[in-house]
Design an enzyme around this catalytic site. Sequence first.
Site, PDB file in Angstrom:
ATOM      1  N   TYR A 293      38.398  49.442   9.860  1.00 30.11           N
ATOM      2  CA  TYR A 293      37.165  49.549  10.635  1.00 30.11           C
ATOM      3  C   TYR A 293      37.404  49.067  12.066  1.00 30.11           C
ATOM      4  O   TYR A 293      38.159  48.123  12.312  1.00 30.11           O
ATOM      5  CB  TYR A 293      36.005  48.790   9.983  1.00 30.11           C
ATOM      6  CG  TYR A 293      36.181  47.297   9.818  1.00 30.11           C
ATOM      7  CD1 TYR A 293      35.725  46.410  10.784  1.00 30.11           C
ATOM      8  CD2 TYR A 293      36.763  46.775   8.665  1.00 30.11           C
ATOM      9  CE1 TYR A 293      35.859  45.037  10.620  1.00 30.11           C
ATOM     10  CE2 TYR A 293      36.907  45.410   8.492  1.00 30.11           C
ATOM     11  CZ  TYR A 293      36.456  44.539   9.476  1.00 30.11           C
ATOM     12  OH  TYR A 293      36.597  43.191   9.318  1.00 30.11           O
ATOM     13  N   ASN A 307      39.363  33.509  14.736  1.00 29.70           N
ATOM     14  CA  ASN A 307      40.136  34.410  13.870  1.00 29.70           C
ATOM     15  C   ASN A 307      39.248  35.507  13.296  1.00 29.70           C
ATOM     16  O   ASN A 307      39.625  36.198  12.349  1.00 29.70           O
ATOM     17  CB  ASN A 307      40.811  33.629  12.736  1.00 29.70           C
ATOM     18  CG  ASN A 307      39.793  33.095  11.728  1.00 29.70           C
ATOM     19  OD1 ASN A 307      38.589  33.123  11.973  1.00 29.70           O
ATOM     20  ND2 ASN A 307      40.280  32.615  10.601  1.00 29.70           N
ATOM     21  N   GLY A 308      38.050  35.650  13.860  1.00 33.87           N
ATOM     22  CA  GLY A 308      37.142  36.706  13.415  1.00 33.87           C
ATOM     23  C   GLY A 308      36.055  36.258  12.469  1.00 33.87           C
ATOM     24  O   GLY A 308      35.337  37.096  11.916  1.00 33.87           O
ATOM     25  N   HIS A 312      26.717  36.199  10.337  1.00 31.59           N
ATOM     26  CA  HIS A 312      25.990  37.314  10.943  1.00 31.59           C
ATOM     27  C   HIS A 312      25.225  38.107   9.885  1.00 31.59           C
ATOM     28  O   HIS A 312      25.439  37.970   8.674  1.00 31.59           O
ATOM     29  CB  HIS A 312      26.949  38.243  11.704  1.00 31.59           C
ATOM     30  CG  HIS A 312      27.917  38.987  10.847  1.00 31.59           C
ATOM     31  ND1 HIS A 312      27.643  40.225  10.300  1.00 31.59           N
ATOM     32  CD2 HIS A 312      29.190  38.672  10.444  1.00 31.59           C
ATOM     33  CE1 HIS A 312      28.691  40.645   9.614  1.00 31.59           C
ATOM     34  NE2 HIS A 312      29.649  39.717   9.670  1.00 31.59           N
ATOM     35  N   CYS A 330      33.778  36.688   7.012  1.00 32.71           N
ATOM     36  CA  CYS A 330      32.543  36.211   7.624  1.00 32.71           C
ATOM     37  C   CYS A 330      31.573  35.714   6.552  1.00 32.71           C
ATOM     38  O   CYS A 330      31.772  35.928   5.352  1.00 32.71           O
ATOM     39  CB  CYS A 330      31.881  37.333   8.427  1.00 32.71           C
ATOM     40  SG  CYS A 330      32.826  37.837   9.889  1.00 32.71           S
ATOM     41  N   ASN A 332      27.983  36.466   5.419  1.00 33.27           N
ATOM     42  CA  ASN A 332      26.944  37.486   5.567  1.00 33.27           C
ATOM     43  C   ASN A 332      25.590  36.971   5.109  1.00 33.27           C
ATOM     44  O   ASN A 332      25.472  36.330   4.060  1.00 33.27           O
ATOM     45  CB  ASN A 332      27.291  38.728   4.737  1.00 33.27           C
ATOM     46  CG  ASN A 332      28.361  39.595   5.375  1.00 33.27           C
ATOM     47  OD1 ASN A 332      28.699  40.644   4.837  1.00 33.27           O
ATOM     48  ND2 ASN A 332      28.901  39.185   6.516  1.00 33.27           N
TER      49      ASN A 332
END
Length: 385
Positions: A293, A307-308, A312, A330, A332
């Site tokens: 992606y 590192n991402g 969110h 992440c 979520n």
Amino acid sequence: MRRVLMLLVLVVLVAACSGGPAGPLGVSAPPRPEAHVSTLPGDKASNVNPTTPVAVRVTGGTLLQVTLTNPDGKAVAGTVSADRRSWTSAEPLGYGKTYTWSGTAAGPDHLTVPISGSFSTVTPKEQPHATLNIGDGETVGIAAPIILQFDDHVADKAAVERALQVQTSVPAEGSWAWLPDDNGGSRAHYRPRDYWQPGTKVTVTARLYGVNLGDGSYGREDLSSQFTIGRAQIVKADVNSHRMIVIRDGQEIMNFPASYGLSSDPNRNTTNGIHVVMDKAQTVLMSNRAYGYVNIPEHWAVRISNNGEFIHANPETTGVQGSSNVTHGCINLSTANAQEYYNSTLFGDPVEVTNSPTPMTGADGDIYDWTVPWDSWLAMSALHS
């Protein structure tokens, strides 16, 4: 006649004995002034540090007038002592400049002595630029580190650290630590041993101008900042609970279903340890080419590492939030919950991720300060070590 000649000789002898020291042809030498003037640094001195106070001193007399000028003829500010026996500079000098003395002094004999001479200041090979990450008047979270970032390598880190000062309205044990160079420049982080106490007023001073940074480099300018520690907001993020809990000042204010990184893939785990809220944006384009992606817009995104990892909104995982971990690292939340959390955050809020099999390390971002044990943190100081 003989009597007259003898009288003439006697008169000449008396005249010769009654005067002061005779110079050529019997002329008296001028008296020496009693005042003696010295300058610091001495005449023709070179490589003088621009922050070193320079001075004129007089013994056996007083200063009448003193001026120190730069190459453009501008006078350097200075102060005269109450007894008018010394003059000391009252402002830093410039790099790579020649300064010239002028003026006069006088002793009790009223004879004047000129003040003269010159010296030159050091010319740096480089003057690295430095910044502080927290600006004046900001309010930050209880885990906020103070970051001093240079745009070039610093060889003498101990010299820099001696020029740094952190003052707090509430006593707090803390220390600077040097992390590996980032983007080509050295960086020092300061954190307390434990989280900051809410409401603490913090003043940071970095007196870098004139500091010898090593390898011919010198500090470019002084830096300072005054800021406040805000409320104590902590995210409790137990990856096995599938929940994200927000504690503010000891009270639970949010308890949201969440999905964390897929545990079966180490590259997708949400890393374990104390993260720090770094920044936030309503929309962030996220990419991971290894997982297929690129530039996917995600909303109400709060960055917790470089590192991402973000907290969110992700509507696509809403169905498993609270029951399964499926993300790429992440945390979520639903759109409404992510927005509510987003609106509550400050830079420096801690996010405590627990029960993940993959620890957070220095490879996971710029701010991993709270993952370092205190004794190890102290050893990363150029002075403590």
